[in-house]
Write a protein that holds these residues in place. Structure first.
Motif, PDB file in Angstrom:
ATOM      1  N   ILE A 257      46.775  49.701  43.265  1.00  0.00           N
ATOM      2  CA  ILE A 257      46.179  48.849  44.290  1.00  0.00           C
ATOM      3  C   ILE A 257      45.126  49.637  45.054  1.00  0.00           C
ATOM      4  O   ILE A 257      45.310  50.814  45.359  1.00  0.00           O
ATOM      5  CB  ILE A 257      47.262  48.347  45.278  1.00  0.00           C
ATOM      6  CG1 ILE A 257      48.345  47.560  44.528  1.00  0.00           C
ATOM      7  CG2 ILE A 257      46.651  47.493  46.378  1.00  0.00           C
ATOM      8  CD1 ILE A 257      47.865  46.293  43.875  1.00  0.00           C
ATOM      9  N   ASP A 261      43.706  47.719  50.423  1.00  0.00           N
ATOM     10  CA  ASP A 261      44.705  46.648  50.347  1.00  0.00           C
ATOM     11  C   ASP A 261      46.123  47.169  50.535  1.00  0.00           C
ATOM     12  O   ASP A 261      47.087  46.411  50.410  1.00  0.00           O
ATOM     13  CB  ASP A 261      44.616  45.938  48.986  1.00  0.00           C
ATOM     14  CG  ASP A 261      43.290  45.221  48.801  1.00  0.00           C
ATOM     15  OD1 ASP A 261      42.785  45.218  47.670  1.00  0.00           O
ATOM     16  OD2 ASP A 261      42.765  44.681  49.785  1.00  0.00           O
ATOM     17  N   PHE A 265      49.510  44.725  50.867  1.00  0.00           N
ATOM     18  CA  PHE A 265      50.402  44.656  49.721  1.00  0.00           C
ATOM     19  C   PHE A 265      51.779  45.234  50.038  1.00  0.00           C
ATOM     20  O   PHE A 265      52.813  44.672  49.666  1.00  0.00           O
ATOM     21  CB  PHE A 265      49.774  45.396  48.538  1.00  0.00           C
ATOM     22  CG  PHE A 265      50.560  45.284  47.262  1.00  0.00           C
ATOM     23  CD1 PHE A 265      51.140  46.401  46.670  1.00  0.00           C
ATOM     24  CD2 PHE A 265      50.735  44.048  46.645  1.00  0.00           C
ATOM     25  CE1 PHE A 265      51.860  46.295  45.505  1.00  0.00           C
ATOM     26  CE2 PHE A 265      51.459  43.933  45.474  1.00  0.00           C
ATOM     27  CZ  PHE A 265      52.024  45.061  44.900  1.00  0.00           C
TER      28      PHE A 265
END
Length: 298
Positions: A257, A261, A265
């Motif tokens: 990721i 983010d 997340f």
């Protein structure tokens, strides 16, 4: 009943909202003060909307706060149509408040620029870089954005399939090069030093020294998490695991990721399964299996 991605984003965004907002505004204020105290008076273009504001101010005399505000408003409108209202919402407050803080700190910044004069100009650059990096790091950690170039990078990443880190690098280098042509190579060298400090400090504050994070997730709700990963336009690998004295193995999800983010997340996973076993590590480089393209010259 499974929770939708949109609903989970709303839950994470509202979590500790006021605490995060106060922290973001405080560091935005310091960022604006740093701009008026060190960057603008010394004409150091470090990229981003603030860097463009220095160049525009030099040629046309337009106040930095006004230019940044107009620039941000244009990209807020573009973000609403190209990225959607949810993604735009994370940038609205920062986009409006940052130019307001730049305007409010103009007088104080001018005064401090005459008082905080170091014998060695390189020390001025180090102080500027430390303030710049710490402020950006905490702003990003709160989950908010200052708008402007950040919105442009999201649009580039979404529609041109270029990783946000590469888009940021290319955009800032382009702005710094313009600054070098206008204000000289020495100012560009100072800008690169500040960018270097900023990148490292932001990564440190955001718990990593990379553009991506690798997640290893062992959960009983793997199907829901796989769906979330897919909606984030990312991929995953399922690894068969088995605990000690456990005859029945369980799947572990591995995915990469983007660092920007990370906050969203990580909180979404814990929202879906508070008992999930999660390992997060720095991911320095990823080859293959990605949908996004890199700049051809990188």
């Amino acid at each position: 009943m499974k929770t939708s991605y949109k609903k989970l984003v709303e839950e994470v965004t509202s979590k500790n909202f006021w605490n995060r907002l106060i922290i973001m505004l405080f560091f935005e204020f310091l960022l604006a003060l740093n701009y008026n105290t060190f960057l603008l008076p010394n004409q150091i273009v470090v990229g981003g909307t603030s860097g463009l504001a220095i160049i525009v101010n030099h040629f046309f005399g337009i106040e930095s706060a006004l230019f940044i505000l107009l620039f941000n408003i244009v990209f807020i409108i573009l973000s609403f149509f190209l990225l959607g209202p949810e993604e735009t919402g994370k940038s609205i407050i920062g986009s409006i408040m940052y130019p307001l803080f730049v305007s409010l700190t103009t007088g104080l910044g001018l005064y401090l620029s005459k008082v905080l004069i170091f014998e060695n100009f390189l020390l001025t650059i180090v102080v500027t870089a430390l303030i710049y990096g710490v402020c950006n790091g905490f702003i990003y950690k709160t989950g908010f954005f200052t708008g402007g170039i950040d919105i442009l990078l999201k649009i580039i990443s979404k529609y041109l399939k270029i990783p946000r880190g590469n888009a940021s690098f290319g955009t800032n280098i382009f702005i710094i090069l313009i600054g070098a042509l206008v204000f000289g190579i020495n100012k560009a060298a100072y800008a690169i030093i500040i960018i270097f400090f900023n990148s490292n400090l932001v990564d440190k504050i955001m718990l990593g020294i990379s553009n991506n994070k690798t997640f290893y997730i062992r959960t009983h709700k793997s199907d829901e998490i796989k769906k979330i990963i897919g909606e984030m336009d990312s991929g995953y690998t399922v690894i068969q695991t088995q605990e000690k004295d456990d005859k029945h193995g369980e799947d572990m999800i591995m995915c990469v990721i983007n660092t920007s983010d990370y906050y969203m997340f990580n909180n979404i996973i814990q929202s879906i399964d508070p008992n999930a076993f999660i390992i997060i590590s720095d991911c320095y480089e990823v080859y293959g299996g990605q949908r996004k393209k890199k700049f051809p010259f990188i």
